[in-house]
Design a protein around this motif. Structure first.
Motif, PDB file in Angstrom:
ATOM      1  N   PHE A  93       0.839  -1.192   0.000  1.00  0.00           N
ATOM      2  CA  PHE A  93       0.000   0.000   0.000  1.00  0.00           C
ATOM      3  C   PHE A  93       0.878   1.247   0.000  1.00  0.00           C
ATOM      4  O   PHE A  93       1.848   1.335   0.758  1.00  0.00           O
ATOM      5  CB  PHE A  93      -0.903   0.006   1.240  1.00  0.00           C
ATOM      6  N   PHE A  94       0.527   2.233  -0.853  1.00  0.00           N
ATOM      7  CA  PHE A  94       1.222   3.523  -0.892  1.00  0.00           C
ATOM      8  C   PHE A  94       0.336   4.584  -0.243  1.00  0.00           C
ATOM      9  O   PHE A  94       0.679   5.142   0.785  1.00  0.00           O
ATOM     10  CB  PHE A  94       1.579   3.871  -2.332  1.00  0.00           C
ATOM     11  N   HIS A  95      -0.843   4.834  -0.841  1.00  0.00           N
ATOM     12  CA  HIS A  95      -1.763   5.820  -0.269  1.00  0.00           C
ATOM     13  C   HIS A  95      -3.135   5.712  -0.922  1.00  0.00           C
ATOM     14  O   HIS A  95      -3.277   5.148  -2.005  1.00  0.00           O
ATOM     15  CB  HIS A  95      -1.219   7.252  -0.428  1.00  0.00           C
ATOM     16  N   GLY A  96      -4.126   6.288  -0.256  1.00  0.00           N
ATOM     17  CA  GLY A  96      -5.443   6.420  -0.847  1.00  0.00           C
ATOM     18  C   GLY A  96      -5.489   7.672  -1.710  1.00  0.00           C
ATOM     19  O   GLY A  96      -4.617   8.544  -1.613  1.00  0.00           O
ATOM     20  N   LEU A  97      -6.492   7.755  -2.575  1.00  0.00           N
ATOM     21  CA  LEU A  97      -6.634   8.913  -3.455  1.00  0.00           C
ATOM     22  C   LEU A  97      -8.119   9.200  -3.660  1.00  0.00           C
ATOM     23  O   LEU A  97      -8.877   8.309  -4.043  1.00  0.00           O
ATOM     24  CB  LEU A  97      -5.964   8.636  -4.801  1.00  0.00           C
ATOM     25  N   ASP A  98      -8.530  10.424  -3.373  1.00  0.00           N
ATOM     26  CA  ASP A  98      -9.919  10.841  -3.546  1.00  0.00           C
ATOM     27  C   ASP A  98      -9.916  12.195  -4.253  1.00  0.00           C
ATOM     28  O   ASP A  98      -9.642  13.222  -3.643  1.00  0.00           O
ATOM     29  CB  ASP A  98     -10.610  10.947  -2.180  1.00  0.00           C
ATOM     30  N   VAL A 105      -5.204  15.188  -0.017  1.00  0.00           N
ATOM     31  CA  VAL A 105      -3.958  15.120   0.739  1.00  0.00           C
ATOM     32  C   VAL A 105      -3.815  13.706   1.263  1.00  0.00           C
ATOM     33  O   VAL A 105      -4.763  13.145   1.834  1.00  0.00           O
ATOM     34  CB  VAL A 105      -3.942  16.137   1.902  1.00  0.00           C
ATOM     35  N   ALA A 106      -2.634  13.114   1.055  1.00  0.00           N
ATOM     36  CA  ALA A 106      -2.366  11.742   1.490  1.00  0.00           C
ATOM     37  C   ALA A 106      -1.049  11.699   2.256  1.00  0.00           C
ATOM     38  O   ALA A 106      -0.117  12.446   1.936  1.00  0.00           O
ATOM     39  CB  ALA A 106      -2.281  10.815   0.278  1.00  0.00           C
ATOM     40  N   ASP A 113      10.614   8.629   8.170  1.00  0.00           N
ATOM     41  CA  ASP A 113      10.243   9.819   7.395  1.00  0.00           C
ATOM     42  C   ASP A 113       8.748   9.782   7.075  1.00  0.00           C
ATOM     43  O   ASP A 113       8.138   8.720   6.985  1.00  0.00           O
ATOM     44  CB  ASP A 113      11.031   9.874   6.083  1.00  0.00           C
ATOM     45  N   LEU A 114       8.157  10.963   6.878  1.00  0.00           N
ATOM     46  CA  LEU A 114       6.756  11.060   6.488  1.00  0.00           C
ATOM     47  C   LEU A 114       6.653  11.787   5.158  1.00  0.00           C
ATOM     48  O   LEU A 114       7.165  12.893   4.999  1.00  0.00           O
ATOM     49  CB  LEU A 114       5.930  11.812   7.534  1.00  0.00           C
ATOM     50  N   TYR A 115       5.999  11.139   4.196  1.00  0.00           N
ATOM     51  CA  TYR A 115       5.675  11.740   2.908  1.00  0.00           C
ATOM     52  C   TYR A 115       4.248  12.262   3.006  1.00  0.00           C
ATOM     53  O   TYR A 115       3.336  11.503   3.309  1.00  0.00           O
ATOM     54  CB  TYR A 115       5.734  10.701   1.792  1.00  0.00           C
ATOM     55  N   ARG A 116       4.037  13.549   2.741  1.00  0.00           N
ATOM     56  CA  ARG A 116       2.694  14.125   2.686  1.00  0.00           C
ATOM     57  C   ARG A 116       2.501  14.663   1.269  1.00  0.00           C
ATOM     58  O   ARG A 116       3.200  15.578   0.835  1.00  0.00           O
ATOM     59  CB  ARG A 116       2.512  15.237   3.703  1.00  0.00           C
ATOM     60  N   GLY A 117       1.541  14.090   0.558  1.00  0.00           N
ATOM     61  CA  GLY A 117       1.296  14.472  -0.827  1.00  0.00           C
ATOM     62  C   GLY A 117       0.011  15.240  -0.989  1.00  0.00           C
ATOM     63  O   GLY A 117      -1.008  14.883  -0.398  1.00  0.00           O
ATOM     64  N   GLU A 118       0.063  16.293  -1.789  1.00  0.00           N
ATOM     65  CA  GLU A 118      -1.142  17.039  -2.139  1.00  0.00           C
ATOM     66  C   GLU A 118      -1.353  16.908  -3.642  1.00  0.00           C
ATOM     67  O   GLU A 118      -0.479  17.231  -4.441  1.00  0.00           O
ATOM     68  CB  GLU A 118      -1.036  18.510  -1.762  1.00  0.00           C
ATOM     69  N   PHE A 119      -2.523  16.430  -4.016  1.00  0.00           N
ATOM     70  CA  PHE A 119      -2.902  16.207  -5.404  1.00  0.00           C
ATOM     71  C   PHE A 119      -3.913  17.273  -5.786  1.00  0.00           C
ATOM     72  O   PHE A 119      -4.919  17.450  -5.097  1.00  0.00           O
ATOM     73  CB  PHE A 119      -3.538  14.823  -5.573  1.00  0.00           C
ATOM     74  N   THR A 120      -3.661  17.980  -6.893  1.00  0.00           N
ATOM     75  CA  THR A 120      -4.556  19.044  -7.345  1.00  0.00           C
ATOM     76  C   THR A 120      -4.836  18.851  -8.832  1.00  0.00           C
ATOM     77  O   THR A 120      -3.906  18.753  -9.632  1.00  0.00           O
ATOM     78  CB  THR A 120      -3.926  20.434  -7.108  1.00  0.00           C
ATOM     79  N   VAL A 121      -6.126  18.812  -9.183  1.00  0.00           N
ATOM     80  CA  VAL A 121      -6.540  18.664 -10.581  1.00  0.00           C
ATOM     81  C   VAL A 121      -7.047  20.013 -11.066  1.00  0.00           C
ATOM     82  O   VAL A 121      -7.920  20.616 -10.444  1.00  0.00           O
ATOM     83  CB  VAL A 121      -7.644  17.593 -10.729  1.00  0.00           C
ATOM     84  N   TYR A 122      -6.475  20.501 -12.182  1.00  0.00           N
ATOM     85  CA  TYR A 122      -6.836  21.817 -12.714  1.00  0.00           C
ATOM     86  C   TYR A 122      -7.856  21.740 -13.842  1.00  0.00           C
ATOM     87  O   TYR A 122      -8.681  22.628 -14.004  1.00  0.00           O
ATOM     88  CB  TYR A 122      -5.584  22.555 -13.182  1.00  0.00           C
ATOM     89  N   ASP A 123      -7.773  20.696 -14.659  1.00  0.00           N
ATOM     90  CA  ASP A 123      -8.744  20.471 -15.727  1.00  0.00           C
ATOM     91  C   ASP A 123      -8.517  19.070 -16.272  1.00  0.00           C
ATOM     92  O   ASP A 123      -7.725  18.308 -15.709  1.00  0.00           O
ATOM     93  CB  ASP A 123      -8.670  21.554 -16.821  1.00  0.00           C
ATOM     94  N   ALA A 124      -9.184  18.720 -17.355  1.00  0.00           N
ATOM     95  CA  ALA A 124      -9.096  17.361 -17.897  1.00  0.00           C
ATOM     96  C   ALA A 124      -7.699  17.001 -18.388  1.00  0.00           C
ATOM     97  O   ALA A 124      -7.388  15.826 -18.568  1.00  0.00           O
ATOM     98  CB  ALA A 124     -10.103  17.194 -19.032  1.00  0.00           C
ATOM     99  N   GLY A 125      -6.849  17.994 -18.570  1.00  0.00           N
ATOM    100  CA  GLY A 125      -5.518  17.732 -19.106  1.00  0.00           C
ATOM    101  C   GLY A 125      -4.362  18.184 -18.233  1.00  0.00           C
ATOM    102  O   GLY A 125      -3.219  18.149 -18.689  1.00  0.00           O
ATOM    103  N   ARG A 126      -4.615  18.578 -16.971  1.00  0.00           N
ATOM    104  CA  ARG A 126      -3.523  19.052 -16.103  1.00  0.00           C
ATOM    105  C   ARG A 126      -3.804  18.710 -14.642  1.00  0.00           C
ATOM    106  O   ARG A 126      -4.885  18.985 -14.136  1.00  0.00           O
ATOM    107  CB  ARG A 126      -3.366  20.574 -16.189  1.00  0.00           C
TER     108      ARG A 126
END
Length: 149
Positions: A93-98, A105-106, A113-126
């Motif tokens: 397991f790496f992380h969940g994604l919603d 944020v995952a 160490d702690l990896y904190r990832g922020e995922f941001t969707v800007y549009d259908a292509g970015r």
């Protein structure tokens, strides 16, 4: 980049296909920055129904030396469809994604160490991920921009 968010109703449909990838890796402890450029291909995984195999390949330049780089992840479908479970190639397991709101944020603990990832969707292509890594072994910021390619 704009601050507008683009909600994703179906992670699998959104990610499927080929993306151009540009990543900067900043080592804050040593004040060094590296750059990865390449592609990320999301294709149906033949071994897992509904899953996407993420194959990233390209070149990573660190301290002036360019080397080939690649990684594989597996995106398992979540319920509801705007979600997924991300696993390493070996199945861990790496992380969940919603992405239903366009941002997620995952956290991923890796040894001390702690990896904190922020995922941001800007549009259908970015879309963008920013991983902040802190701990006794690492002090990094990894920023990855994905564009439909």
């Amino acid at each position: 980049m704009t601050d507008e968010l683009w909600p994703v109703a179906d992670v699998r449909a959104f990610l499927a296909g080929s993306w151009h990838v540009e990543r900067t890796v900043r080592d804050l402890a040593d004040d060094v920055t590296g750059v990865f450029t390449g592609t990320a291909d999301f294709t149906a995984d033949p071994a897992t129904a509904g899953a996407l195999r993420h194959l990233e390949s390209g070149s990573f330049t660190w301290r002036g030396i360019a080397r080939p780089a690649r990684r594989t992840l597996l995106y398992l479908p979540g319920e509801p469809p705007g979600t997924a479970e991300v696993r390493f190639a070996d199945g861990r397991f790496f992380h969940g994604l919603d992405l239903r709101t366009g941002r997620h944020v995952a956290d991923h603990p890796c040894s001390a160490d702690l990896y904190r990832g922020e995922f941001t969707v800007y549009d259908a292509g970015r879309w963008r991920t920013v991983w902040r890594v802190r701990g006794p072994a690492k002090d990094l910021v990894l920023t990855t921009d994905h564009r439909r390619g």
